[in-house]
Design a protein around this motif. Structure first.
Motif, PDB file in Angstrom:
ATOM      1  N   GLY A  52      33.288  75.950  -9.615  1.00 11.90           N
ATOM      2  CA  GLY A  52      33.879  74.684  -9.441  1.00 11.90           C
ATOM      3  C   GLY A  52      33.859  73.446  -9.982  1.00 11.90           C
ATOM      4  O   GLY A  52      33.601  73.464 -11.262  1.00 11.90           O
ATOM      5  N   THR A  53      34.235  72.341  -9.579  1.00 12.36           N
ATOM      6  CA  THR A  53      34.068  71.211 -10.012  1.00 12.36           C
ATOM      7  C   THR A  53      32.937  70.359  -9.786  1.00 12.36           C
ATOM      8  O   THR A  53      32.456  70.269  -8.702  1.00 12.36           O
ATOM      9  CB  THR A  53      35.436  70.041  -9.580  1.00 12.36           C
ATOM     10  OG1 THR A  53      35.341  70.062  -8.187  1.00 12.36           O
ATOM     11  CG2 THR A  53      36.641  70.737  -9.932  1.00 12.36           C
TER      12      THR A  53
ATOM     13  N   SER B 126      30.987  66.530  -9.754  1.00 11.19           N
ATOM     14  CA  SER B 126      31.641  65.172  -9.390  1.00 11.19           C
ATOM     15  C   SER B 126      31.281  64.400 -10.785  1.00 11.19           C
ATOM     16  O   SER B 126      30.450  64.740 -11.520  1.00 11.19           O
ATOM     17  CB  SER B 126      30.828  64.519  -8.226  1.00 11.19           C
ATOM     18  OG  SER B 126      29.422  64.305  -8.439  1.00 11.19           O
TER      19      SER B 126
ATOM     20  N   ILE C 185      34.406  63.499  -6.269  1.00 11.03           N
ATOM     21  CA  ILE C 185      33.637  64.620  -5.425  1.00 11.03           C
ATOM     22  C   ILE C 185      33.791  65.706  -5.998  1.00 11.03           C
ATOM     23  O   ILE C 185      34.854  66.297  -6.191  1.00 11.03           O
ATOM     24  CB  ILE C 185      34.286  64.468  -3.754  1.00 11.03           C
ATOM     25  CG1 ILE C 185      34.098  63.022  -3.331  1.00 11.03           C
ATOM     26  CG2 ILE C 185      33.328  65.328  -2.991  1.00 11.03           C
ATOM     27  CD1 ILE C 185      34.647  62.747  -1.904  1.00 11.03           C
TER      28      ILE C 185
ATOM     29  N   ASP D 296      33.399  70.071  -5.674  1.00 11.94           N
ATOM     30  CA  ASP D 296      33.784  71.005  -5.060  1.00 11.94           C
ATOM     31  C   ASP D 296      33.670  72.257  -5.597  1.00 11.94           C
ATOM     32  O   ASP D 296      34.632  72.707  -6.654  1.00 11.94           O
ATOM     33  CB  ASP D 296      35.419  70.930  -4.308  1.00 11.94           C
ATOM     34  CG  ASP D 296      35.616  71.898  -3.324  1.00 11.94           C
ATOM     35  OD1 ASP D 296      35.190  72.895  -3.220  1.00 11.94           O
ATOM     36  OD2 ASP D 296      36.823  71.653  -2.779  1.00 11.94           O
TER      37      ASP D 296
ATOM     38  N   GLU E 298      34.487  75.367  -4.735  1.00 15.94           N
ATOM     39  CA  GLU E 298      35.616  76.164  -4.188  1.00 15.94           C
ATOM     40  C   GLU E 298      36.829  75.729  -5.123  1.00 15.94           C
ATOM     41  O   GLU E 298      37.880  76.422  -5.155  1.00 15.94           O
ATOM     42  CB  GLU E 298      35.629  76.352  -3.107  1.00 15.94           C
ATOM     43  CG  GLU E 298      34.484  76.971  -2.143  1.00 15.94           C
ATOM     44  CD  GLU E 298      34.806  77.254  -0.721  1.00 15.94           C
ATOM     45  OE1 GLU E 298      36.070  76.940  -0.104  1.00 15.94           O
ATOM     46  OE2 GLU E 298      33.893  77.591   0.116  1.00 15.94           O
ATOM     47  N   ASN E 299      36.962  74.440  -5.869  1.00 10.92           N
ATOM     48  CA  ASN E 299      38.016  74.190  -6.664  1.00 10.92           C
ATOM     49  C   ASN E 299      37.810  74.668  -8.039  1.00 10.92           C
ATOM     50  O   ASN E 299      37.207  74.125  -8.944  1.00 10.92           O
ATOM     51  CB  ASN E 299      37.869  72.773  -6.679  1.00 10.92           C
ATOM     52  CG  ASN E 299      39.035  72.213  -7.237  1.00 10.92           C
ATOM     53  OD1 ASN E 299      40.272  72.747  -7.099  1.00 10.92           O
ATOM     54  ND2 ASN E 299      39.145  70.914  -7.527  1.00 10.92           N
TER      55      ASN E 299
ATOM     56  N   LYS F  52      42.444  73.822  -5.183  1.00 10.49           N
ATOM     57  CA  LYS F  52      42.491  73.054  -4.184  1.00 10.49           C
ATOM     58  C   LYS F  52      42.977  71.671  -4.472  1.00 10.49           C
ATOM     59  O   LYS F  52      42.618  70.357  -4.192  1.00 10.49           O
ATOM     60  CB  LYS F  52      40.871  72.349  -4.195  1.00 10.49           C
ATOM     61  CG  LYS F  52      39.682  73.621  -3.329  1.00 10.49           C
ATOM     62  CD  LYS F  52      40.037  73.765  -1.974  1.00 10.49           C
ATOM     63  CE  LYS F  52      39.294  74.425  -1.239  1.00 10.49           C
ATOM     64  NZ  LYS F  52      37.755  73.959  -0.862  1.00 10.49           N
TER      65      LYS F  52
END
Length: 574
Positions: free
Chosen positions: A227-228, A230, A242, A244, A246-247, A475
């Motif tokens: 995911g991402t 930050s 922020i 994530d 799961e993104n 997301k």
């Protein structure tokens, strides 16, 4: 230093392609690599290298390792090797210099092999036969748009002699299910046949994770991220405040279709059609209407942008005709009347699957979203056949025909999702936006114009280029799309921080969510795999770890000389 020519052996004869560079490099030619062993009950396979995943990275790793004297067992979850270029149905996304430089010679040999396959076997026009840079589909997206099965045939031609000599065992329809690990080393993998259910053990001194989603990383306890990240973690201009895990980017279930004017090939209404017809992605930067429509968000500005569609290839004003975008067979390249119509590959904004994530999830969750992606693509097909606006004011193109034969599946959908993002190792070095993104690179370097270059990596093992291209995410992100610079592939991004004998060879290298967007395309994945396939025999010949190859500058220099001698560029020309 004389470099071997990967292109010299390609024949334009009666169809057989001599695409096999056998010469062993001097750096490792005297090293006595082990034989490939299979137990009497065929339950244990032992080789120098086990490669999980037969995509472009896995294939290139296998070819390079075999070329340098290693024995290889390669598993593949589907029945087709080739990953995104075959089983996922994605014509190659490449940079504008691909015909002359910017990829390994072996990758360009593959491209020449595809062109020769058409010349040898298809009823091309005289003009098409004589075209040096034949593009069978004349698709807008690439200088070489072609059918997945042709790529598959050429890839198998590369591997055929090694399989015949029992240097390579290719286990298609096999999925890795577990691993044995001791300390920082993988001892073995267990694989299951998806046809018979038979379980086998795979043993080697080195293992390569070339799976599409980095499946070996959790199985082997190799540290990874998803995911991402930050902005605080990476300092990247385009990173979110922020992070994530799961993104992740959307995936796509691609399919092929042709158009037979005057006939009716309308498919049955898909089960989820009513859902997808009214589906509007829930994104922080709005999508311009229902997913099934001839529009999308401009990737750079996110403003609404209209698209055209005409399956006879006719002009659609100033709008891109989606039919031409990823067309893989242009009937105009072939003898008159041989094809009823063109064939195009549907990998469009309209069938990006946004509402679910398939990275680092359970098998049940993966299959649920894979099925949803198929339903979205089938719904797009049905919408095009029944409701898409026509220039004459009518609706639908009934002559659109789903070409399941092109994709090699019963339902006409690709064998596997087109995966844009994977688990990523925690590497010795992570490529950040400041290294390759044009805007941030200018900020950190103080350079501009022709002087502005991507970061130079002392441990470069390849080069590549593509703009940073992130599709809408699971997301709520819309496109993240901005310029990058021609870049290098650092060896440090291919080596896990702790695991000593597991090397990534797909989208699972040390990039971030942002920089994955330019390292994920066809020739770069191939380049990553080729570097890995030479790193392992080199490390074995020197009796050192891959990490030591990077840390010892003399060894690193010798390795870089080795790969350059085998047709790999480590720096962009000035």
């Amino acid at each position: 230093m004389k470099r071997r020519n990967f292109l010299a052996g390609i024949s334009l004869g009666s169809g057989a392609l001599a695409l096999h560079p056998f010469q062993t490099l001097k750096a490792v030619e005297n090293y006595a690599l082990g034989e490939l062993h299979i137990s009497e009950n065929r339950k244990v396979y032992q080789a120098d290298i086990i490669i999980a995943g037969g995509g472009l990275g896995g294939f290139a790793a296998a070819l390079a390792a075999l070329r340098n004297g290693c024995s290889v067992v390669m598993t593949e979850e589907t029945d087709w090797i080739g990953g995104q270029i075959t089983q996922q149905g994605v014509p190659p996304d490449e940079h504008p210099w691909i015909e002359t430089h910017g990829a390994p010679e072996s990758y360009r040999a593959f491209r020449t092999g595809v062109r020769n396959y058409y010349r040898n076997n298809y009823p091309l026009t005289d003009e098409a036969i004589s075209s040096e840079f034949l593009n069978p589909g004349n698709g807008v997206v690439s200088r070489l748009c072609h059918e997945p099965k042709v790529a598959l045939a050429v890839l198998h031609a590369f591997l055929a002699p090694y399989e015949s000599a029992r240097k390579l065992v290719l286990l298609t329809n096999h999925k890795i299910t577990s691993a044995e690990v001791k300390g920082n080393k993988v001892q073995s993998l267990n694989a299951e046949s998806l046809q018979s259910g038979t379980e086998i053990q795979l043993i080697a001194p080195y293992f390569v994770d070339a799976t599409e989603l980095g499946d070996l990383l959790p199985l082997t306890q190799t540290a990874y991220v998803t995911g991402t990240e930050s902005k605080a973690q990476t300092g990247e201009l385009h990173a979110p405040e922020i992070g994530d895990p799961e993104n992740n980017q959307s995936f796509t279930v691609c399919y092929a279709m042709d158009y037979v004017k005057g006939e009716d090939w309308t498919i049955a209404k898909p089960e989820q059609y009513d859902f997808w017809k009214s589906y509007v992605p829930d994104l922080r930067q709005p999508w311009p209407g229902p997913m099934l429509g001839l529009h999308y968000s401009n990737p750079q500005t996110l403003e609404p942008k209209n698209l055209g569609f005409h399956p006879e290839g006719l002009p659609t004003g100033d709008m891109l005709n989606l039919w031409l975008y990823r067309r893989i067979l242009d009937k105009g390249n072939f003898k008159t009347g041989f094809y009823k119509g063109d064939i195009t590959l549907v990998n469009w904004p309209q069938n990006d699957y946004i509402p679910g994530n398939i990275v680092d999830v359970s098998e049940d969750e993966f299959q649920k979203h894979f099925y949803g992606g198929k339903q979205l693509s089938l719904s797009l097909m049905y919408w095009l056949q029944t409701e898409a606006p026509r220039p004459d004011g009518g609706k639908g193109w009934k002559g659109l025909r789903l070409r399941n034969d092109v994709m090699g599946t019963e339902d006409g959908m690709a064998k596997y999702p087109y995966v844009r993002e994977s688990r990523r190792i925690k590497a010795l070095f992570t490529v950040l936006e400041e290294h390759v993104g044009k805007e941030q690179r200018a900020q950190v370097s103080g350079l501009s114009g022709d002087a502005l270059k991507a970061a130079e990596f002392y441990d470069s093992v390849g080069i590549g280029y593509y703009h940073i291209d992130l599709h809408p995410s699971s997301k709520g992100d819309n496109y993240i799309d901005f310029p990058s610079l021609p870049f290098q592939i650092p060896l440090g991004a291919l080596i896990p921080q702790q695991m000593e004998n597991l090397i990534p060879a797909n989208k699972n290298i040390g990039t971030t969510h942002i920089t994955n967007g330019c390292y994920r395309l066809h020739p770069v994945e191939w380049s990553i795999g080729e570097a890995v396939g030479m790193l392992i025999p080199f490390a074995m010949s020197q009796n050192v770890s891959p990490k030591t190859v990077r840390e010892d500058r003399q060894l690193l220099k010798a390795f870089q000389e080795m790969i350059r001698e085998q047709g790999v560029e480590t720096a962009w020309p000035e």
